[in-house]
Design a protein around this motif. Structure first.
Motif, PDB file in Angstrom:
ATOM      1  N   ASP A 146       0.155   1.223   7.283  1.00 15.28           N
ATOM      2  CA  ASP A 146      -0.313   1.884   7.002  1.00 15.28           C
ATOM      3  C   ASP A 146       0.645   2.201   5.135  1.00 15.28           C
ATOM      4  O   ASP A 146       1.453   2.429   6.095  1.00 15.28           O
ATOM      5  CB  ASP A 146       0.097   2.970   7.699  1.00 15.28           C
ATOM      6  CG  ASP A 146      -1.008   4.557   7.235  1.00 15.28           C
ATOM      7  OD1 ASP A 146      -1.115   4.353   6.813  1.00 15.28           O
ATOM      8  OD2 ASP A 146      -1.304   5.361   8.747  1.00 15.28           O
ATOM      9  N   ARG A 147      -0.069   2.451   4.999  1.00 14.69           N
ATOM     10  CA  ARG A 147       0.498   3.386   3.292  1.00 14.69           C
ATOM     11  C   ARG A 147       0.813   4.592   3.254  1.00 14.69           C
ATOM     12  O   ARG A 147       1.303   5.162   2.206  1.00 14.69           O
ATOM     13  CB  ARG A 147      -0.197   2.149   1.960  1.00 14.69           C
ATOM     14  CG  ARG A 147      -0.070   1.132   2.370  1.00 14.69           C
ATOM     15  CD  ARG A 147      -0.243   0.335   0.393  1.00 14.69           C
ATOM     16  NE  ARG A 147      -1.733   0.628  -0.172  1.00 14.69           N
ATOM     17  CZ  ARG A 147      -1.968  -0.016  -0.350  1.00 14.69           C
ATOM     18  NH1 ARG A 147      -1.922  -1.006  -1.377  1.00 14.69           N
ATOM     19  NH2 ARG A 147      -3.336   0.361  -1.182  1.00 14.69           N
ATOM     20  N   GLY A 148      -0.123   5.250   3.999  1.00 14.18           N
ATOM     21  CA  GLY A 148       0.206   6.680   3.922  1.00 14.18           C
ATOM     22  C   GLY A 148      -1.608   7.621   3.119  1.00 14.18           C
ATOM     23  O   GLY A 148      -2.049   6.797   2.608  1.00 14.18           O
TER      24      GLY A 148
ATOM     25  N   ALA B  37       1.624  -1.500  -3.996  1.00 16.63           N
ATOM     26  CA  ALA B  37       1.350   0.331  -3.933  1.00 16.63           C
ATOM     27  C   ALA B  37      -0.263   1.348  -3.880  1.00 16.63           C
ATOM     28  O   ALA B  37      -0.818  -0.190  -3.567  1.00 16.63           O
ATOM     29  CB  ALA B  37       1.496   0.708  -5.344  1.00 16.63           C
ATOM     30  N   GLY B  38       0.007   2.064  -3.181  1.00 14.30           N
ATOM     31  CA  GLY B  38      -1.743   2.927  -3.118  1.00 14.30           C
ATOM     32  C   GLY B  38      -1.125   3.562  -1.980  1.00 14.30           C
ATOM     33  O   GLY B  38      -0.386   3.618  -1.466  1.00 14.30           O
ATOM     34  N   ARG B  39      -2.050   4.275  -1.098  1.00 16.31           N
ATOM     35  CA  ARG B  39      -2.360   4.685  -0.445  1.00 16.31           C
ATOM     36  C   ARG B  39      -3.401   3.851   0.862  1.00 16.31           C
ATOM     37  O   ARG B  39      -4.431   3.050   0.401  1.00 16.31           O
ATOM     38  CB  ARG B  39      -3.458   6.240  -0.528  1.00 16.31           C
ATOM     39  CG  ARG B  39      -1.991   6.990  -1.721  1.00 16.31           C
ATOM     40  CD  ARG B  39      -3.243   8.431  -2.446  1.00 16.31           C
ATOM     41  NE  ARG B  39      -3.018   9.210  -0.575  1.00 16.31           N
ATOM     42  CZ  ARG B  39      -3.954  10.373  -0.998  1.00 16.31           C
ATOM     43  NH1 ARG B  39      -4.779  10.414  -0.907  1.00 16.31           N
ATOM     44  NH2 ARG B  39      -4.147  11.244   0.517  1.00 16.31           N
ATOM     45  N   GLY B  40      -3.970   4.799   2.134  1.00 18.14           N
ATOM     46  CA  GLY B  40      -4.659   4.511   2.597  1.00 18.14           C
ATOM     47  C   GLY B  40      -3.918   3.308   4.229  1.00 18.14           C
ATOM     48  O   GLY B  40      -2.793   3.204   3.529  1.00 18.14           O
ATOM     49  N   SER B  41      -4.422   2.748   4.566  1.00 19.60           N
ATOM     50  CA  SER B  41      -4.604   2.118   5.464  1.00 19.60           C
ATOM     51  C   SER B  41      -5.776   1.573   6.256  1.00 19.60           C
ATOM     52  O   SER B  41      -6.626   1.037   5.995  1.00 19.60           O
ATOM     53  CB  SER B  41      -4.444   3.142   7.307  1.00 19.60           C
ATOM     54  OG  SER B  41      -5.068   3.267   7.772  1.00 19.60           O
ATOM     55  N   LEU B  42      -4.995  -0.426   6.344  1.00 19.41           N
ATOM     56  CA  LEU B  42      -6.057  -1.862   7.094  1.00 19.41           C
ATOM     57  C   LEU B  42      -5.520  -1.693   8.450  1.00 19.41           C
ATOM     58  O   LEU B  42      -4.341  -1.902   8.877  1.00 19.41           O
ATOM     59  CB  LEU B  42      -5.289  -2.337   5.436  1.00 19.41           C
ATOM     60  CG  LEU B  42      -6.556  -3.460   6.312  1.00 19.41           C
ATOM     61  CD1 LEU B  42      -7.825  -3.462   5.617  1.00 19.41           C
ATOM     62  CD2 LEU B  42      -5.459  -4.543   4.770  1.00 19.41           C
ATOM     63  N   SER B  43      -6.410  -2.238   8.905  1.00 23.17           N
ATOM     64  CA  SER B  43      -6.137  -2.996  10.058  1.00 23.17           C
ATOM     65  C   SER B  43      -6.996  -4.216  10.590  1.00 23.17           C
ATOM     66  O   SER B  43      -8.076  -4.028  10.162  1.00 23.17           O
ATOM     67  CB  SER B  43      -6.881  -1.990  11.874  1.00 23.17           C
ATOM     68  OG  SER B  43      -6.080  -0.896  11.070  1.00 23.17           O
TER      69      SER B  43
ATOM     70  N   GLU C 211      -8.721  -2.791  -1.617  1.00 20.29           N
ATOM     71  CA  GLU C 211      -7.814  -2.085  -2.948  1.00 20.29           C
ATOM     72  C   GLU C 211      -9.240  -1.164  -3.424  1.00 20.29           C
ATOM     73  O   GLU C 211      -8.632  -0.016  -3.892  1.00 20.29           O
ATOM     74  CB  GLU C 211      -7.278  -3.093  -4.541  1.00 20.29           C
ATOM     75  CG  GLU C 211      -6.625  -3.354  -3.630  1.00 20.29           C
ATOM     76  CD  GLU C 211      -5.325  -2.785  -2.988  1.00 20.29           C
ATOM     77  OE1 GLU C 211      -5.394  -1.669  -2.883  1.00 20.29           O
ATOM     78  OE2 GLU C 211      -4.875  -3.046  -1.998  1.00 20.29           O
ATOM     79  N   ASP C 212     -10.283  -1.593  -3.679  1.00 19.71           N
ATOM     80  CA  ASP C 212     -11.769  -1.208  -4.299  1.00 19.71           C
ATOM     81  C   ASP C 212     -12.285  -0.370  -3.573  1.00 19.71           C
ATOM     82  O   ASP C 212     -12.038   1.443  -3.887  1.00 19.71           O
ATOM     83  CB  ASP C 212     -12.566  -1.799  -4.595  1.00 19.71           C
ATOM     84  CG  ASP C 212     -14.059  -0.994  -5.514  1.00 19.71           C
ATOM     85  OD1 ASP C 212     -14.241   0.099  -4.914  1.00 19.71           O
ATOM     86  OD2 ASP C 212     -14.167  -1.774  -6.038  1.00 19.71           O
ATOM     87  N   TYR C 213     -12.546  -0.323  -2.309  1.00 15.37           N
ATOM     88  CA  TYR C 213     -12.817   1.086  -1.038  1.00 15.37           C
ATOM     89  C   TYR C 213     -11.639   2.106  -0.871  1.00 15.37           C
ATOM     90  O   TYR C 213     -12.098   3.473  -0.820  1.00 15.37           O
ATOM     91  CB  TYR C 213     -13.297   0.297   0.632  1.00 15.37           C
ATOM     92  CG  TYR C 213     -13.832   1.557   0.990  1.00 15.37           C
ATOM     93  CD1 TYR C 213     -14.573   2.275   1.074  1.00 15.37           C
ATOM     94  CD2 TYR C 213     -12.695   1.579   1.907  1.00 15.37           C
ATOM     95  CE1 TYR C 213     -15.167   2.776   2.087  1.00 15.37           C
ATOM     96  CE2 TYR C 213     -12.847   2.717   3.345  1.00 15.37           C
ATOM     97  CZ  TYR C 213     -14.062   3.642   3.014  1.00 15.37           C
ATOM     98  OH  TYR C 213     -15.004   4.265   4.015  1.00 15.37           O
ATOM     99  N   LEU C 214     -10.420   1.745  -1.071  1.00 19.63           N
ATOM    100  CA  LEU C 214      -9.229   2.624  -0.894  1.00 19.63           C
ATOM    101  C   LEU C 214      -9.477   2.804  -2.347  1.00 19.63           C
ATOM    102  O   LEU C 214      -8.330   4.565  -1.852  1.00 19.63           O
ATOM    103  CB  LEU C 214      -8.258   1.496  -0.218  1.00 19.63           C
ATOM    104  CG  LEU C 214      -8.172   1.160   1.150  1.00 19.63           C
ATOM    105  CD1 LEU C 214      -7.033   0.685   2.113  1.00 19.63           C
ATOM    106  CD2 LEU C 214      -8.858   2.474   2.112  1.00 19.63           C
ATOM    107  N   GLY C 215      -9.337   3.264  -3.086  1.00 16.05           N
ATOM    108  CA  GLY C 215      -9.209   3.417  -4.486  1.00 16.05           C
ATOM    109  C   GLY C 215      -9.824   4.210  -5.081  1.00 16.05           C
ATOM    110  O   GLY C 215      -9.536   5.013  -5.490  1.00 16.05           O
TER     111      GLY C 215
END
Length: 394
Positions: free
Chosen positions: A57-59, A122-128, A385-389
């Protein structure tokens, strides 16, 4: 560790289903994740059948999942046809051979590498990573149970890494997961002395052959076709059993069949059509009973993701960028855990985007392209990165 070596380690763990199943491979993935400090949960809504969820989780931002199943089909009767040991990943030229290499331990390995990359960028969001049990036998202990139990983490979208090649690798971003309806029909005629067969009428096995031929011509109704073109497939004669002994004219035969479902099919309508065809074929020659499986495979509905959904657009854009060509939308020919994640859990899901070919799965000499494994890690990284960005709607 590179993706080929990780695939090798996963293939070496026997997770055939039926068979040893998932405990050992789930333990391997859990140890791998905890060594890297990832938040890791082992979920067993069905005792003894572990599913593993690993999160970085990058927040803030969106929550995306990458999903693969940990079980494989069994080697079964094809052991003598394997040219290499099924549980040893063997590289020969451009391909790597091994049980589960394409379905789908290669995809799982690429997802694990993508998670490592995500955690240090770097970046936002979380990945599971959502790594499931029991997919090869209907998901009763896997995705279906996870959704029903409420144990899944909150996810905005999910990508399933089933092999997206049929004849060629990376043929499509699959947004349809076909379903399945499995049933058996028991046929009853008069059993007797085979020396008197002319007076006994056609036996149950011969009548069953008539029924199998009738189902070869059966075209079930699709009441409300989906957006992506696809058709149901009828597969008669998956199983057949009957007969008593030589000298006995058989009075009972059971045949097993399946229908591969597409979006827009209705369960009651299909059941009515199966009953009507069976009655029309067997009337006057045999009695019969139709029995639908009581497990998930008795009715596993098809699902479809709208191709305009942000996840679908991100998956197509990212795949095309990595592979250097347009990757179209299409329907996956088999069933996937999307039936439960999307159909019951309401999570928008790419039904198949992964290395390998479904055409080499479930048989001898299963293989995956070595280059495809590296491409898969890059594709997943780009999709993430595309979806979370993308901008989160207000």
């Amino acid at each position: 560790m590179d993706v080929l070596e990780l695939t090798r380690q996963l293939v070496a763990i026997d997770s055939q289903n039926p068979g040893p199943q998932e405990r050992e491979i789930a333990g391997f993935v859990t140890a791998w994740a905890r060594e890297r400090g990832f938040d890791t949960a082992v979920l067993e809504p069905v005792a003894g059948r572990p599913n593993v969820v690993v999160t970085a989780d990058r927040g803030g931002g969106r929550r995306l999942g990458l999903s693969g199943h940990l079980d494989t089909k069994p080697v079964g009767d094809a052991l003598g046809q394997w040219r290499t040991p099924p549980l040893e990943l063997t590289v020969d030229g451009d391909d790597a051979y091994g049980l589960g290499a394409t379905d789908m331990k290669g995809g799982v390995a690429a997802m694990m590498l993508a998670l490592e990359r995500f955690a240090v960028s770097a970046g936002r969001g979380s990945l599971s990573l959502v790594l499931t049990a029991d997919e090869e036998q209907g998901s009763d202990a896997g995705a279906k149970a996870l959704v029903a139990s409420g144990d899944l983490p909150r996810l905005d979208a999910l990508v399933i890494g089933e092999p997206s090649g049929i004849a060629e690798p990376w043929e499509a971003v699959h947004v349809v997961s076909r379903g399945i309806c499995c049933f058996e029909i028991e046929i009853r005629t008069t059993q007797g002395h085979s020396g008197l067969s002319p007076g006994l009428g056609r036996n149950a096995t011969l009548v069953a052959a008539d029924l199998l031929r009738a189902f070869e011509r059966f075209r079930p109704t699709v009441a409300r076709p989906g957006t992506v073109p696809c058709s149901p497939t009828v597969n008669p004669g998956i199983f057949i059993s009957g007969g008593v002994s030589y000298g006995t004219w058989p009075g009972r035969c059971t045949v097993g069949m399946e229908v591969r479902l597409v979006p827009g099919m209705d369960q009651e309508q299909l059941h009515a059509e199966v009953a009507a065809l069976t009655d029309a074929t067997l009337r006057g020659s045999a009695e019969f009973e139709i029995r639908y499986l009581t497990t998930a495979q008795g009715w596993m509905p098809a699902v479809e993701l709208d191709p305009t959904h942000p996840l679908a657009q991100a998956a197509r854009a990212a795949s095309s960028a990595v592979l250097g060509r347009d990757v179209p939308f299409a329907a996956f020919p088999g069933g996937t855990d999307a039936t439960y994640f999307m159909g019951q859990g309401g999570i928008p899901t790419i039904t198949s985007l992964g290395p390998g070919w479904i055409s080499v799965a479930h048989g001898a000499n299963e293989r995956v392209g070595v280059l495809q494994l590296a491409e898969a890690a890059d594709v997943y990284t780009a999709v993430v990165e595309d979806y979370l960005g993308r901008e989160v709607p207000a």
